[in-house]
Write a protein that holds these residues in place. Structure first.
Motif, PDB file in Angstrom:
ATOM      1  N   ALA A 182      -1.959 -13.375 -72.931  1.00  0.00           N
ATOM      2  CA  ALA A 182      -1.571 -14.735 -73.327  1.00  0.00           C
ATOM      3  C   ALA A 182      -0.510 -15.277 -72.379  1.00  0.00           C
ATOM      4  O   ALA A 182       0.064 -14.546 -71.555  1.00  0.00           O
ATOM      5  CB  ALA A 182      -1.071 -14.746 -74.769  1.00  0.00           C
ATOM      6  N   ASP A 183      -0.260 -16.581 -72.510  1.00  0.00           N
ATOM      7  CA  ASP A 183       0.667 -17.279 -71.626  1.00  0.00           C
ATOM      8  C   ASP A 183       1.790 -17.911 -72.461  1.00  0.00           C
ATOM      9  O   ASP A 183       1.610 -18.266 -73.627  1.00  0.00           O
ATOM     10  CB  ASP A 183      -0.040 -18.392 -70.851  1.00  0.00           C
ATOM     11  CG  ASP A 183      -1.299 -17.895 -70.144  1.00  0.00           C
ATOM     12  OD1 ASP A 183      -1.382 -16.679 -69.868  1.00  0.00           O
ATOM     13  OD2 ASP A 183      -2.184 -18.734 -69.886  1.00  0.00           O
ATOM     14  N   VAL A 184       2.949 -18.084 -71.803  1.00  0.00           N
ATOM     15  CA  VAL A 184       4.081 -18.780 -72.420  1.00  0.00           C
ATOM     16  C   VAL A 184       4.626 -19.764 -71.392  1.00  0.00           C
ATOM     17  O   VAL A 184       4.929 -19.383 -70.254  1.00  0.00           O
ATOM     18  CB  VAL A 184       5.194 -17.810 -72.851  1.00  0.00           C
ATOM     19  CG1 VAL A 184       6.356 -18.586 -73.491  1.00  0.00           C
ATOM     20  CG2 VAL A 184       4.661 -16.757 -73.817  1.00  0.00           C
ATOM     21  N   LEU A 185       4.747 -21.030 -71.799  1.00  0.00           N
ATOM     22  CA  LEU A 185       5.257 -22.076 -70.920  1.00  0.00           C
ATOM     23  C   LEU A 185       6.659 -22.485 -71.369  1.00  0.00           C
ATOM     24  O   LEU A 185       6.867 -22.866 -72.524  1.00  0.00           O
ATOM     25  CB  LEU A 185       4.329 -23.293 -70.945  1.00  0.00           C
ATOM     26  CG  LEU A 185       4.765 -24.499 -70.097  1.00  0.00           C
ATOM     27  CD1 LEU A 185       4.814 -24.129 -68.608  1.00  0.00           C
ATOM     28  CD2 LEU A 185       3.830 -25.682 -70.331  1.00  0.00           C
ATOM     29  N   LEU A 186       7.618 -22.382 -70.440  1.00  0.00           N
ATOM     30  CA  LEU A 186       9.000 -22.775 -70.702  1.00  0.00           C
ATOM     31  C   LEU A 186       9.292 -24.060 -69.937  1.00  0.00           C
ATOM     32  O   LEU A 186       9.052 -24.140 -68.728  1.00  0.00           O
ATOM     33  CB  LEU A 186       9.977 -21.683 -70.240  1.00  0.00           C
ATOM     34  CG  LEU A 186       9.658 -20.235 -70.647  1.00  0.00           C
ATOM     35  CD1 LEU A 186      10.729 -19.290 -70.118  1.00  0.00           C
ATOM     36  CD2 LEU A 186       9.530 -20.121 -72.161  1.00  0.00           C
ATOM     37  N   LYS A 187       9.823 -25.053 -70.639  1.00  0.00           N
ATOM     38  CA  LYS A 187      10.063 -26.342 -70.000  1.00  0.00           C
ATOM     39  C   LYS A 187      11.240 -27.033 -70.675  1.00  0.00           C
ATOM     40  O   LYS A 187      11.307 -27.104 -71.902  1.00  0.00           O
ATOM     41  CB  LYS A 187       8.810 -27.216 -70.098  1.00  0.00           C
ATOM     42  CG  LYS A 187       8.871 -28.500 -69.292  1.00  0.00           C
ATOM     43  CD  LYS A 187       7.518 -29.217 -69.360  1.00  0.00           C
ATOM     44  CE  LYS A 187       7.534 -30.476 -68.504  1.00  0.00           C
ATOM     45  NZ  LYS A 187       6.223 -31.172 -68.540  1.00  0.00           N
ATOM     46  N   ASN A 188      12.160 -27.535 -69.858  1.00  0.00           N
ATOM     47  CA  ASN A 188      13.326 -28.275 -70.360  1.00  0.00           C
ATOM     48  C   ASN A 188      14.104 -27.497 -71.410  1.00  0.00           C
ATOM     49  O   ASN A 188      14.598 -28.047 -72.395  1.00  0.00           O
ATOM     50  CB  ASN A 188      12.897 -29.628 -70.942  1.00  0.00           C
ATOM     51  CG  ASN A 188      12.259 -30.536 -69.897  1.00  0.00           C
ATOM     52  OD1 ASN A 188      12.653 -30.518 -68.727  1.00  0.00           O
ATOM     53  ND2 ASN A 188      11.279 -31.310 -70.307  1.00  0.00           N
TER      54      ASN A 188
END
Length: 1017
Positions: free
Chosen positions: A585-591
């Motif tokens: 799976a993927d995890v997106l970190l933003k701001n």
């Protein structure tokens, strides 16, 4: 000529000393003289920015009459021609102990019987550390020896501060003239003194830094209440404190962190302090600037360390090495940022270092005009004494210096110091024979001779085919000299002679005992260069300075990491949500937030991290920690709800970085367990490099530490500590009941008062504000939550019953090693548990501890977390959580939640942290393998999406740090080779302390160290 000058000074001094003192009768004749004098043809600095050439200064009756380039010499004035000399305003030291007695050393021992109450009789404050009724003017006595020492440094006026206690009373501005006390005092109450050091007080409270801060805050509140309610209580100390608050407030601090801490107190109560610092302000320059305070700086620059022994050198912290290099740049760095600075001689054991170190500060970038301002105008302005000192204008005190040249040139000599029109000779002008000479000895070939160094310490070199060092000395204008004819020569040529006006001549004895004539003719073209040799060589010291790191400690960075959009791909993701554990799976970190969790995610511009074979979890949360604190216990009283851990957070403690390396991202910093009701907690995120206020977790609920058991009744203390109530477990219950009963009555009094109309409130005395009871009222109103240190079933039951009785609730029982016995009762009351995985047998009250405790409470339905209470254990909380799988069969996901989601729930932060869910804070850890494995280690730890720990960057950081150490070691060895005095490696470093819940002595020890520091000055 020298005899004439001395006699003139003697006559001037006699004439001023003989002037009548208005209220003092005299046994003898009244010899009235005005001391009218004119100093002509001088370069005069009227103030730090006004320089006059060929000017005249006229003084009379100890004051300036006129100054300027067109001033006429008054008839009858004694005239002194100062052609070639420079006149400066006399220096003003805004922080000294001149003329006041040193406070008595505080006898301290951990075997001493505690003193809960003040020993000072009378209508004074309840605490001996609060002594604003002390006035330096009433203690002041002229000290001829100390005055002479300060005058030699250029000082004419000083602030005399009685440096004892937290509220120290008022300080007096005095001159250094040789007169009676009533004549040298310019301002009897020029400033008020404050500190965070309890000084000579033998009273038990406070015994911690946070206790000192709380006591000062309460004193401000009590003083205001006392003013508004004069019929309630007559308190000499509080009245004096209120009066002193109208004066400039000089706050002595022991480090830059305490300046920032004290400034918050000043902001809270509307006072802008002037800080007397310790020279480390540059290490937190943005925060120091934000205080908007003026800083009184010492020039107590550290000596280089002795680093020849590599083992000894390893004992020296990188921060200590860097401070040695950068401390002389502190004044320049502050001035460049617009911070107002003044100088003091304080903290210098060897006062003769003051001028050399001051000049060193100018070599490190401080403009000379700023330095002169900091010596004269600024301290006068800070003390509101501009009409007396700091400049040379009509009507001001005749305090001025006569120097041989530019004050900041290392070759300049302070010749005279005039104080209130009284002249004092400070030194003779040494003959300056530096230059390049043509040396002819008998019939030998001509040689080139160089005299360099300084006028006080000249150095000799003779050049033929080789450059040969020799020795020389002067007695007035007589010279003796010796050098070898060749570099390998074992016998020497000895010469003696005298100055001719253009060089030297005399007789020499050759190695074969033959006597011959010799001459040395000065080469005028080279004189100016030789004159500046030493100054130029010293200026190189300021070059190639290292950079300030954030924090200023090991593993600090010169630039803080920044957030960016990060996409972690193809990892095993432990969500702690209903989705559970996701493979590939993927995890997106933003701001700073978690933007998405799922599969096959993409994001434009994101930095992609391949998570194949790796595991991603939420950041670990430690519900019970004592890292990053300057002191953990205010153990002096049974109830200390007024103290706050947030006041003593230390962002430079390396355990923050070490725990990031263990995957920890959030910690609750708890008060210790020395008393039934301890202090208020601080919840921080481990943003390594940020200042303390930036570590605080914004918007978090407020907590407080309670404690039960052996510690609070002082079973672990020596018998003389049996004076503090409670001494039994029954007494602990009564302390709790009494405290909350007082809080209820306190709240009721405020409720009644607040219901009154504004007009009625003006006629009615407001209740006294009590910081201790404020915190307890917050508990009653569910605005502050309890974390309670606990072990034994009976006491856990007791506190739950007291909570039911008094109308509050316990949020968390921490430690709670007998929690398995009361889990049903805890569940009924929605009380959580934060426990150890397998600690037992370390004291009697843990004899019933079992490793199945966490699993049993979890299975009953109690929200259960595993905590550290230990800086080392916090680095492996993932392993501590894994033990619950072995002891109790907890599932892997539930085990991980015990150090992530469950502590978040206990802290009421599960809506923000503790799991991987879109919208939550991007506190994320990438592990090299299964996070509950003993082989697992974090490769990256993100806090708010910022990688505050990165394993690869850590390797680079360690390499860079070793290079920096080597650079500084080489620089220190070079300094030693130049003849600089060195100091030994420190025996221990306070910053390396590891604090625990039961460390009841750390706070007191900190106070002891503070006190020792002041008394050793």
């Amino acid at each position: 000529m020298k005899k004439v000058i001395l006699s003139v000074l003697a006559v001037a001094a006699l004439s001023l000393q003989s002037r009548a003192q208005e209220t003092y009768p005299r046994n003898g004749v009244y010899d009235e003289r005005s001391g009218l004098r004119a100093f002509t043809n001088a370069t005069i600095f009227v103030d730090y920015q006004t320089k006059l050439e060929n000017a005249t200064l006229v003084i009379k009756d100890g004051k300036v009459v006129a100054v300027g380039t067109k001033v006429s010499v008054p008839k009858g004035a004694m005239v002194t021609d100062l052609k070639g000399k420079t006149v400066y305003p006399g220096f003003v030291d805004p922080f000294t102990s001149y003329g006041v007695p040193a406070p008595p050393a505080r006898a301290f021992s951990f075997s001493s019987v505690p003193q809960p109450d003040t020993k000072k009789e009378g209508a004074f404050n309840w605490n001996q550390a609060i002594r604003p009724e002390t006035h330096a003017v009433e203690l002041f006595k002229v000290d001829a020896k100390a005055a002479e020492e300060l005058r030699k440094l250029g000082y004419g006026a000083v602030l005399s501060v009685h440096q004892d206690g937290i509220a120290r009373g008022t300080a007096s501005l005095v001159t250094l003239a040789s007169k009676r006390e009533n004549q040298v005092i310019l301002m009897d109450r020029a400033a008020a003194g404050l500190s965070l050091d309890k000084g000579s007080s033998t009273q038990e409270y406070p015994n911690s830094l946070m206790g000192s801060i709380a006591l000062l805050r309460q004193t401000y509140l009590d003083a205001k209440w006392n003013t508004q309610n004069p019929d309630k209580e007559q308190n000499i100390s509080l009245k004096a404190f209120t009066e002193a608050n109208r004066l400039p407030q000089i706050f002595e601090v022991s480090n830059k962190l305490n300046a920032v801490r004290a400034d918050k107190v000043g902001d809270e109560f509307g006072h802008q302090y002037i800080f007397k610092g310790q020279g480390d302000e540059y290490q937190m320059l943005p925060q120091i600037k934000e205080t908007k305070a003026a800083y009184i700086l010492n020039v107590n620059f550290p000596d280089p360390y002795s680093v020849e022994d590599p083992y000894e050198a390893r004992r020296i912290g990188i921060e200590d090495m860097k401070h040695w290099e950068m401390a002389p740049a502190n004044p320049a760095m502050l001035a460049k940022e617009g911070v107002t600075i003044a100088f003091t001689t304080a903290d210098l054991k060897d006062k003769s270092k003051f001028l050399p170190n001051l000049r060193k500060a100018t070599l490190y970038g401080l403009p000379e005009q700023e330095a002169l301002k900091a010596l004269t105008y600024t301290p006068a302005k800070l003390l509101k004494a501009e009409k007396y000192v700091g400049s040379l204008r009509e009507g001001m005190q005749a305090n001025f210096l006569v120097a041989s040249g530019n004050l900041f040139d290392p070759t300049t000599i302070l010749l005279e110091n005039w104080v209130q029109g009284q002249g004092f000779k400070t030194s003779e002008t040494p003959a300056d024979f530096r230059g390049v000479y043509s040396l002819k000895v008998g019939s030998q070939p001509e040689r080139r001779m160089l005299i360099s160094g300084t006028p006080e310490k000249p150095e000799l070199k003779v050049v033929t085919t080789d450059t040969i060092k020799g020795t020389l000395s002067f007695t007035g204008e007589m010279l003796t000299m010796m050098f070898a004819p060749t570099k390998s020569g074992k016998e020497s040529i000895r010469l003696s002679g005298w100055y001719t006006g253009k060089g030297f001549q005399g007789e020499a004895q050759l190695p074969d005992a033959q006597s011959v004539k010799w001459t040395a003719v000065l080469s005028q073209a080279a004189t100016q260069q030789a004159r500046r040799d030493s100054a130029r060589s010293r200026s190189n010291e300021a070059l190639n300075l290292g950079k300030v790191s954030y924090p200023f400690a090991a593993f600090g960075r010169t630039e803080l990491p920044k957030g960016e959009t990060v996409l972690i791909k193809n990892a095993t993701v432990w969500t702690n949500e209903k989705e559970g554990k996701l493979e590939n799976a993927d995890v997106l970190l933003k701001n700073g937030k978690i933007a998405q969790v799922g599969k096959n995610l993409s994001a434009d511009g994101a930095r992609v991290i391949d998570g194949t074979g790796k595991h991603v979890t939420p950041g670990i949360i430690d519900e019970h920690s004592h890292i990053a604190l300057d002191g953990v216990n205010e153990g002096s009283q049974a109830v200390t709800a007024e103290v706050r851990m947030s006041d003593v957070v230390n962002h430079e403690q390396v355990n923050i970085y070490r725990q990031l390396a263990g995957g920890v991202t959030t910690s609750q910093l708890l008060h210790g367990s020395a008393n039934p009701i301890g202090g208020q907690s601080a919840i921080i995120k481990l943003r390594w490099g940020q200042a303390p206020e930036k570590l605080m977790l914004e918007g978090a609920d407020q907590y407080i530490k309670f404690a039960l058991g052996e510690n609070v009744k002082q079973s672990n203390r020596s018998p003389q500590y049996n004076v503090r109530f409670p001494q039994t477990r029954m007494g602990v219950e009564q302390v709790m009941v009494d405290a909350f009963q007082r809080a209820k009555e306190y709240e009721k009094s405020w409720t009644s008062y607040n219901k009154l109309s504004k007009s009625a409130q003006k006629k009615t005395a407001a209740p006294r504000r009590d910081l201790e009871l404020d915190a307890l009222v917050e508990i009653l109103n569910d605005k502050r939550f309890i974390t309670c240190h606990s072990y034994v079933q009976s006491e856990i039951n007791m506190l739950m019953k007291v909570a039911d009785q008094m109308g509050f609730r316990v949020n968390t029982f921490t430690h709670i090693l007998e929690g398995y016995k009361v889990a049903d009762k805890m569940k009924e009351r929605k009380i959580g548990a934060s426990t150890f995985s397998d600690w037992w047998a370390y004291k009697v009250e843990v004899k019933d501890a079992i490793p199945y405790n966490a699993a049993i409470m979890h299975n009953v339905g109690v929200t259960t977390a595993i905590n550290s209470d230990d800086a080392e254990m916090a680095r492996r909380l993932n392993q501590e959580a894994a033990k619950t799988i072995k002891y109790g069969g907890v599932s892997e996901e539930d085990a991980l939640k015990m150090v992530t989601l469950n502590p978040a729930k206990l802290l009421h932060l599960d809506n923000r942290i503790g799991s991987l869910k879109a919208g939550k804070d991007a506190d994320v850890v990438i592990w090299n393998e299964h996070p509950l494995s003993i082989y697992a280690r974090p490769e990256k730890t993100f806090v708010d999406g910022i990688p505050y720990f990165d394993l690869e960057q850590d390797k680079q950081l360690q390499l860079e740090q070793e290079k920096e150490r080597l650079r500084l070691i080489n620089k220190m060895m070079a300094a030693k080779a130049r003849g600089e005095k060195t100091q030994a490696a420190p025996v221990s470093r306070r910053g390396a302390q590891v604090l625990h819940c039961e460390d009841v002595e750390n706070g007191a020890q900190e106070q002891l160290q503070e006190s020792e520091y002041h008394h050793q000055k």
